[in-house]
Design a protein around this motif. Sequence first.
Motif, PDB file in Angstrom:
ATOM      1  N   ALA A 103       0.837  -1.206   0.000  1.00 52.05           N
ATOM      2  CA  ALA A 103       0.000   0.000   0.000  1.00 52.05           C
ATOM      3  C   ALA A 103       0.868   1.251   0.000  1.00 52.05           C
ATOM      4  O   ALA A 103       0.900   1.999   0.972  1.00 52.05           O
ATOM      5  N   ALA A 104       1.552   1.490  -1.081  1.00 45.32           N
ATOM      6  CA  ALA A 104       2.484   2.612  -1.174  1.00 45.32           C
ATOM      7  C   ALA A 104       1.752   3.948  -1.301  1.00 45.32           C
ATOM      8  O   ALA A 104       2.160   4.940  -0.718  1.00 45.32           O
ATOM      9  N   VAL A 105       0.675   3.976  -2.068  1.00 47.41           N
ATOM     10  CA  VAL A 105      -0.033   5.224  -2.341  1.00 47.41           C
ATOM     11  C   VAL A 105      -1.429   5.154  -1.739  1.00 47.41           C
ATOM     12  O   VAL A 105      -2.169   4.204  -1.966  1.00 47.41           O
ATOM     13  N   ALA A 106      -1.786   6.184  -0.963  1.00 50.32           N
ATOM     14  CA  ALA A 106      -3.099   6.228  -0.309  1.00 50.32           C
ATOM     15  C   ALA A 106      -4.049   7.205  -0.998  1.00 50.32           C
ATOM     16  O   ALA A 106      -5.256   7.060  -0.886  1.00 50.32           O
ATOM     17  N   ARG A 107      -3.493   8.204  -1.682  1.00 44.75           N
ATOM     18  CA  ARG A 107      -4.381   9.157  -2.356  1.00 44.75           C
ATOM     19  C   ARG A 107      -3.677   9.761  -3.564  1.00 44.75           C
ATOM     20  O   ARG A 107      -2.456   9.698  -3.689  1.00 44.75           O
ATOM     21  N   LEU A 108      -4.504  10.341  -4.428  1.00 43.29           N
ATOM     22  CA  LEU A 108      -4.001  10.991  -5.628  1.00 43.29           C
ATOM     23  C   LEU A 108      -4.221  12.491  -5.512  1.00 43.29           C
ATOM     24  O   LEU A 108      -5.215  12.943  -4.947  1.00 43.29           O
ATOM     25  N   LYS A 109      -3.292  13.243  -6.059  1.00 45.98           N
ATOM     26  CA  LYS A 109      -3.417  14.699  -6.113  1.00 45.98           C
ATOM     27  C   LYS A 109      -3.229  15.080  -7.579  1.00 45.98           C
ATOM     28  O   LYS A 109      -2.285  14.627  -8.222  1.00 45.98           O
ATOM     29  N   PHE A 110      -4.148  15.895  -8.090  1.00 47.02           N
ATOM     30  CA  PHE A 110      -4.112  16.231  -9.506  1.00 47.02           C
ATOM     31  C   PHE A 110      -3.590  17.647  -9.717  1.00 47.02           C
ATOM     32  O   PHE A 110      -3.956  18.570  -8.998  1.00 47.02           O
ATOM     33  N   ARG A 111      -2.745  17.777 -10.728  1.00 44.65           N
ATOM     34  CA  ARG A 111      -2.230  19.079 -11.146  1.00 44.65           C
ATOM     35  C   ARG A 111      -2.593  19.224 -12.620  1.00 44.65           C
ATOM     36  O   ARG A 111      -2.276  18.351 -13.435  1.00 44.65           O
ATOM     37  N   HIS A 112      -3.263  20.316 -12.958  1.00 45.57           N
ATOM     38  CA  HIS A 112      -3.695  20.539 -14.332  1.00 45.57           C
ATOM     39  C   HIS A 112      -2.596  21.222 -15.123  1.00 45.57           C
ATOM     40  O   HIS A 112      -1.882  22.075 -14.607  1.00 45.57           O
ATOM     41  N   GLY A 113      -2.481  20.826 -16.383  1.00 47.85           N
ATOM     42  CA  GLY A 113      -1.492  21.456 -17.242  1.00 47.85           C
ATOM     43  C   GLY A 113      -1.226  20.610 -18.469  1.00 47.85           C
ATOM     44  O   GLY A 113      -1.613  19.441 -18.539  1.00 47.85           O
ATOM     45  N   PRO A 114      -0.563  21.193 -19.445  1.00 47.85           N
ATOM     46  CA  PRO A 114      -0.269  20.435 -20.671  1.00 47.85           C
ATOM     47  C   PRO A 114       0.766  19.351 -20.412  1.00 47.85           C
ATOM     48  O   PRO A 114       1.688  19.527 -19.615  1.00 47.85           O
ATOM     49  N   LEU A 115       0.586  18.243 -21.075  1.00 50.49           N
ATOM     50  CA  LEU A 115       1.531  17.138 -20.979  1.00 50.49           C
ATOM     51  C   LEU A 115       2.599  17.297 -22.044  1.00 50.49           C
ATOM     52  O   LEU A 115       2.355  17.909 -23.088  1.00 50.49           O
ATOM     53  N   PRO A 116       3.777  16.758 -21.804  1.00 50.94           N
ATOM     54  CA  PRO A 116       4.812  16.824 -22.844  1.00 50.94           C
ATOM     55  C   PRO A 116       4.373  16.020 -24.064  1.00 50.94           C
ATOM     56  O   PRO A 116       3.627  15.049 -23.948  1.00 50.94           O
ATOM     57  N   LYS A 117       4.833  16.450 -25.212  1.00 50.54           N
ATOM     58  CA  LYS A 117       4.504  15.738 -26.454  1.00 50.54           C
ATOM     59  C   LYS A 117       5.133  14.353 -26.416  1.00 50.54           C
ATOM     60  O   LYS A 117       6.279  14.184 -26.040  1.00 50.54           O
TER      61      LYS A 117
END
Length: 160
Positions: A103-117
Amino acid sequence: MSDEKTKDNRRYGMVQVGIPVGSLTKPIFGRHGFAGGAMIVDWPAIVGAAVATYTLPIRVRFPPNERTGGTLEIKVANSAFATELQHLEPLILERINGYFGWAAVARLKFRHGPLPKRPAAPPPPAAQVSDRHVPALDRVEDPDLRAALERLGRHLGGKP
């Protein structure tokens, strides 16, 4: 003696590329919580191609002196997909923790923005129509069927 030992380890001057690359990337990925960068490389396999198309893992932050219950920060291409990801969060967490094996990750945090090509996939090779099929058309008696088969062969071969 040390020169002889070095030669044995280097296999007569040659070293596997993965060994020095891993030692170079580990400090960089380690600062972001990715031990060897494998999670970034395996991201499409972990979350699926549909989710990976619009997302990119940025970093994992763990509580002090812990390696469980971390927060995975994910860059998302647009707000609409971020809303979709909020609904998929339990499934994504299950897949990520299955990848790590604990159980390494308990939650997700989102950051909005363009992804690299990302590099585009190469186009599929055009089908080649061999000349061995042309004599077979001579045996077709119906002229309409023969013309349709010729057009199909030209289309599949990429010839107008």
